[in-house]
Design a protein around this motif. Structure first.
Motif, short mmCIF file in Angstrom:
data_model
loop_
_atom_site.label_atom_id
_atom_site.label_comp_id
_atom_site.label_asym_id
_atom_site.label_seq_id
_atom_site.Cartn_x
_atom_site.Cartn_y
_atom_site.Cartn_z
N THR A 51 -5.62 -3.38 -0.70
CA THR A 51 -5.16 -2.72 -1.93
C THR A 51 -6.08 -3.01 -3.12
O THR A 51 -6.55 -2.07 -3.78
CB THR A 51 -3.71 -3.11 -2.25
N ASP A 81 -2.68 -5.70 3.84
CA ASP A 81 -2.32 -5.02 2.60
C ASP A 81 -2.91 -5.74 1.39
O ASP A 81 -3.46 -5.12 0.47
CB ASP A 81 -0.80 -4.95 2.44
N ILE A 109 0.83 -1.22 0.00
CA ILE A 109 0.00 0.00 0.00
C ILE A 109 0.85 1.26 0.00
O ILE A 109 0.38 2.34 -0.36
CB ILE A 109 -0.94 0.03 1.23
#
Length: 709
Positions: A613, A609, A586
């Motif tokens: 994302t 993440d 990220i």
């Protein structure tokens, strides 16, 4: 060696040039050295060196491709007869692929037996020195491969909008099909994949040049990251072939000879094959002939063997003369037009220190930090990619300049000098960008990360540090920065993990754009400015940059995409690149605040993440990319993170972690982009099934495959 090997051609060509200088040849055949007995090898080596007398200079073209063990035995035998050894490094086998890296230590030990090394570049010289080449080793820099041919008269290349590639396309060119309008002629027996490829077959050197001189462009490229790194410090024989034929070249940015190609107008430097194909398609007759004229003049050096000739002559002179190429530190400054400092920043740092940061463009081997008043060297960094130095025990009123240098055979040459840096007074600015940094028990390293954030060339930024229940002195460090820098804001909360801390930061963020940073990483000083300007210019919801991963061994590229830089593309296009790389980080992105504010992180998901994302990206419309490695993911100071610790968990728990993050973005992502999210999830599943032998992964893949049918 095989008649068709480029290595054989290069080594025989150098031998022919050496013959013209009166050098005698010591022949070495390629054979299965590993199966030979010690007695047999001893007899073989005695035969090889039979013509050597004490004091002779022996130039060894390595590798012999018989293995480092054979080469070490050969060198030892030559030294027994008091031969003086120069190693002409044609290839560094240990750098040609990842599985050969363990041989590097043995190769360095071999090289240290020589009096002198002929190496392709200053970068290679520095790499070898970093790996353990002994102090005082003499070096000669080759610069480029010659390509000596039997005929001397060549025509001028004609404008043909086609590209020539001498090599194996699957290994050295591309992993996907060649789908460009510009034709690609491949001089290899390997089949290339694509709609516009003509397989020409392997050709001997003279025949190859007769084909090339008809016109077009010669292409040098790489197939993977390992080959890209190798091309950045080692020469390509194919490059010499194209130039010898009189045609301009296309090379990737970062190739060893980039500066020589640009300054002598020998061809095109491109970031991607897409860019190269567009240039060839649109080039005019006048532009092409300008390249051809420049190549025709330069090609004489290559066709007559002047690069190898110079190396051999210099090697003999350097061995015989004591007054040649003496190592010394020089104070001379040579200003190079392509080496400049664009920015320098001096700030106060925690612990009564000073933090110096800079932006440098160009090639350098290192930087010296000098007191602007006394000239005293206050510090030095020995890598051109570094951009930060902590100065201890220096006055807050001190003034510094940064000097970029290259190491030459005569010592350090300064090629650029920064403006003078002084500690500046900080003032409050309106936040256009909010940078969020979660912090947990980071007292040992967080100051460096904060320093790199405060050194940004973009002034309209706030730094939000979220202390996620630290039990050490992290808050003390944060409070110091908060008291000295008005752009630093701090929130303390009960420990809840990174996702929870980032959500707190998002709630507090005042900027129009939001970025994230980990508390042990670093930013390049121009990261926020470049990403913000790209977002505004292109009207993008998300801007992405490539990343450097830092280890104790050095800098390595990650999160790179084969995209045109600073150009808006739809999220559908970006997802294709994203899906292939599976790089979910990220912190190498800048997001429009409205995109993030409504979409918090998944608290309690181990791989937050990976979950967040694609979920956020699915709601974006336009994305653009800056391939400048502006974020530095640092594993040199802290090898173990929470994610690393999770790798040792039982396979059943790993599976549940993977399932959680996949289901999060599949269920919460933009329903209009469900086909993109599904393809991404299936890509993850292929990777998991290749890594783990656990039946539930296949069951999960079937479940995902049935979603949205």
């Amino acid at each position: 060696m095989s008649y068709r090997s480029t290595e054989q051609y290069a080594q025989q060509m150098v031998a022919d040039i050496a013959h013209q200088l009166g050098v005698r040849e010591m022949g070495i055949y390629r054979y299965n050295a590993n199966s030979e007995s010690a007695d047999s090898r001893s007899v073989r080596l005695d035969g090889i060196i039979a013509g050597i007398q004490a004091g002779d200079i022996v130039i060894c073209q390595f590798p012999t491709w018989n293995g480092v063990e054979f080469e070490q035995a050969l060198v030892k035998r030559i030294k027994l007869y008091h031969g003086r050894i120069v190693i002409f490094m044609h290839d560094l086998e240990a750098m040609m692929s990842e599985n050969r890296r363990p041989a590097l230590e043995d190769t360095i030990r071999l090289y240290n037996e020589a009096e002198m090394l002929i190496v392709p570049s200053y970068r290679m010289k520095q790499f070898l020195m970093d790996q353990g080449i002994r102090t005082g080793m003499k070096f000669i820099i080759q610069e480029m491969w010659d390509y000596v041919i039997s005929f001397k008269t060549l025509g001028f290349g004609k404008l043909k909008r086609e590209i020539h590639f001498a090599g194996d396309p699957d290994r050295f060119l591309f992993s996907d099909a060649w789908d460009y309008e510009v034709p690609l002629n491949v001089y290899s027996d390997q089949e290339g994949r694509g709609k516009n490829i003509q397989r020409m077959g392997w050709m001997p050197p003279d025949r190859l040049l007769l084909e090339l001189l008809e016109g077009g462009f010669g292409l040098v490229w790489y197939g993977d990251e390992c080959q890209r790194r190798y091309l950045s410090m080692n020469n390509s024989l194919e490059l010499g072939a194209y130039l010898a034929a009189g045609i301009p070249v296309i090379v990737p940015r970062g190739i060893l000879c980039q500066c020589m190609i640009e300054k002598n107008h020998l061809g095109v430097v491109a970031d991607t094959l897409d860019e190269a194909a567009v240039i060839v398609k649109n080039i005019t007759e006048q532009e092409y002939q300008e390249y051809v004229s420049a190549v025709a003049q330069f090609a004489l050096l290559i066709r007559e063997g002047f690069f190898a000739r110079k190396c051999l002559v210099d090697a003999v002179q350097m061995i015989m003369r004591k007054d040649m190429y003496v190592y010394s530190e020089t104070k001379e400054i040579y200003t190079a037009s392509d080496c400049t400092f664009e920015y320098v920043c001096l700030n106060q740092s925690y612990g009564d220190n000073l933090a110096l940061s800079w932006i440098f463009r160009g090639e350098a081997d290192g930087f010296m930090i000098c007191d602007a008043d006394s000239g005293r060297i206050a510090g030095e960094v020995c890598n051109r990619l570094e951009h930060y130095l902590l100065l201890r025990n220096e006055s807050k009123d001190a003034r510094f300049v940064v000097k970029a240098y290259v190491r030459t055979l005569k010592g350090k040459m300064v090629v650029a000098e920064s403006d003078m840096a002084v500690v500046s007074r900080q003032c409050q600015r309106r936040a256009k960008v909010s940078l969020i940094m979660p912090a947990y028990n980071a007292e040992e390293y967080i100051a460096r990360s904060i320093d790199s954030a405060l050194a940004q060339s973009f002034a309209d930024m706030e730094l939000l540090i979220i202390n996620d229940g630290s039990t050490d002195q992290t808050q003390t460090v944060i409070d110091w920065y908060k008291g000295n820098y008005p752009q630093v804001k701090s929130v303390s909360k009960v420990n809840g993990g990174q996702a929870s801390a980032r959500n707190t930061g998002i709630e507090c963020a005042a900027g129009n754009y939001i970025g994230f940073m980990d508390n042990d990483d670093m930013l390049r000083p121009d990261m926020i400015e470049r990403l913000y300007n790209a977002a505004i210019k292109n009207g993008c919801d998300v801007v992405v940059t490539s990343v450097y991963q830092l280890t104790k061994e050095g800098y390595y590229e990650m999160a790179t995409y084969p995209m045109t830089e600073d150009t808006a593309v739809s999220v559908d296009v970006f997802f294709e690149h994203y899906r292939r790389s599976l790089s979910p980080v990220i912190w190498n992105k800048l997001y429009q605040a409205s995109l993030v504010k409504e979409r918090p992180f998944a608290v309690g998901v181990t791989y937050e993440d990976d979950a967040w994302t694609p979920y956020v990206l699915s709601y974006a419309k336009q994305v653009c990319y800056i391939n400048s490695h502006l974020y530095e993911y640092d594993r040199s100071i802290r090898n173990v993170t929470g994610i690393h610790a999770s790798w040792s968990r039982p396979i059943e728990e790993k599976f549940l972690d993977h399932r959680d993050f996949l289901m999060f973005f599949l269920k919460n992502g933009n329903s209009e982009k469900k086909h993109l999210l599904k393809r991404l999830a299936l890509g993850y599943m292929e990777a998991f099934m290749n890594s783990y032998s656990y039946h539930k992964y296949r069951e999960l893949k079937e479940e995902i495959d049935q979603m949205w049918n």
